[in-house]
Design a protein around this motif. Structure first.
Motif, PDB file in Angstrom:
ATOM      1  N   ARG A   1      -6.356   2.158  -6.612  1.00  0.00           N
ATOM      2  CA  ARG A   1      -6.802   2.349  -5.236  1.00  0.00           C
ATOM      3  C   ARG A   1      -6.770   1.007  -4.507  1.00  0.00           C
ATOM      4  N   ILE A   2      -6.227   1.010  -3.301  1.00  0.00           N
ATOM      5  CA  ILE A   2      -6.062  -0.213  -2.524  1.00  0.00           C
ATOM      6  C   ILE A   2      -7.239  -0.410  -1.567  1.00  0.00           C
TER       7      ILE A   2
ATOM      8  N   THR B   1       0.832  -1.206   0.000  1.00  0.00           N
ATOM      9  CA  THR B   1       0.000   0.000   0.000  1.00  0.00           C
ATOM     10  C   THR B   1       0.864   1.251   0.000  1.00  0.00           C
TER      11      THR B   1
ATOM     12  N   ARG C   1     -13.797   6.670   0.121  1.00  0.00           N
ATOM     13  CA  ARG C   1     -13.241   5.640   0.989  1.00  0.00           C
ATOM     14  C   ARG C   1     -14.349   4.727   1.480  1.00  0.00           C
TER      15      ARG C   1
ATOM     16  N   ALA D   1      -4.280   3.443   1.955  1.00  0.00           N
ATOM     17  CA  ALA D   1      -5.388   2.567   1.564  1.00  0.00           C
ATOM     18  C   ALA D   1      -6.682   3.376   1.406  1.00  0.00           C
TER      19      ALA D   1
ATOM     20  N   TYR E   1     -11.169  -0.621   3.645  1.00  0.00           N
ATOM     21  CA  TYR E   1     -10.771  -1.640   4.615  1.00  0.00           C
ATOM     22  C   TYR E   1     -11.963  -2.535   4.906  1.00  0.00           C
TER      23      TYR E   1
ATOM     24  N   VAL F   1      -8.026  -2.979   1.376  1.00  0.00           N
ATOM     25  CA  VAL F   1      -7.425  -4.014   2.205  1.00  0.00           C
ATOM     26  C   VAL F   1      -8.514  -4.938   2.728  1.00  0.00           C
TER      27      VAL F   1
ATOM     28  N   LEU G   1      -3.227   1.674   8.120  1.00  0.00           N
ATOM     29  CA  LEU G   1      -3.306   1.397   6.690  1.00  0.00           C
ATOM     30  C   LEU G   1      -3.870   2.582   5.910  1.00  0.00           C
TER      31      LEU G   1
END
Length: 217
Positions: A77-78, A66, A123, A98, A101, A80, A93
């Motif tokens: 875009r990450i 990340t 997000r 990130a 999540y 997790v 993170l």
């Protein structure tokens, strides 16, 4: 069409994600990787919009991946996806870059929602995690790892896997002397004297899985 890569060392997990996401008319799985190193290469070559990334993998961790994607200013875009749901851990993170999540206990609808939301530029936090983050903020609770810079955290993750300073330096493009300085600084911040203590602290706060890491001295 949302282009997605799956990065997880468990094939069954990737298969589950693929079966869910490839049923969506607006999503396409364009690649899979069983390690963060291979995942980073996929991200660089395929330039997907979303990467679903596990945190605990052999070799480079999801946190390191990340951070590298963020530092390289890549468009991917990450999101997790991990078993850890401690609110302080996703904060680290999110600080690393990130965009989402999720815990592996989420249902299929939540996975799809998270991918769409992050692909749309927002997000996404699993509701339970968002609540814990809010409570941690209200209670003033903090992880000792919040005091580390992203590079210090990256060095710490490599140290507890038993990598020597020379190897860490090669992977991060730093001199062994600089890595040694990072090591000394992070251990002072965390108030630990040995890598074994560092590993125990990281396990306690969910940054590593106890059975899987190799610890140096």
């Amino acid at each position: 069409m949302i282009q997605i890569v799956l990065i997880d060392d468990h094939e069954l997990v990737r298969t589950g994600f693929r079966m869910i996401l490839q049923q969506q008319p607006d999503m396409h799985i364009c690649g899979e990787a069983a390690s963060a190193e291979d995942g980073l290469r996929l991200i660089r070559s395929l330039k997907p919009e979303i990467a679903l990334v596990d945190v605990h993998m052999p070799g480079m961790s999801g946190i390191e991946l990340t951070e590298r994607v963020s530092r390289a200013d890549l468009a991917t875009r990450i999101v997790v996806v991990t078993v850890v749901d401690d609110g302080r851990f996703p904060k680290r993170l999110l600080d690393a870059g990130a965009s989402g999540y999720l815990t592996k206990g989420c249902n299929a609808d939540e996975l799809v929602t998270a991918v769409r939301q992050v692909a749309g530029g927002r997000r996404y936090l699993a509701p339970a995690v968002a609540q814990q983050l809010a409570l941690a903020t209200l209670d003033g609770k903090a992880s000792p790892f919040d005091s580390l810079s992203s590079r210090e955290l990256e060095v710490a993750m490599m140290l507890v896997r038993g990598k020597p300073l020379t190897m860490i330096g090669e992977q991060l493009n730093l001199s062994p002397k600089t890595v040694s300085t990072y090591k000394q600084r992070l251990m002072e911040k965390l108030r630990v004297e040995h890598v074994l203590e560092l590993a125990h602290l990281m396990t306690t706060h969910g940054l590593i899985d106890a059975p899987n890491h190799r610890v140096g001295t």
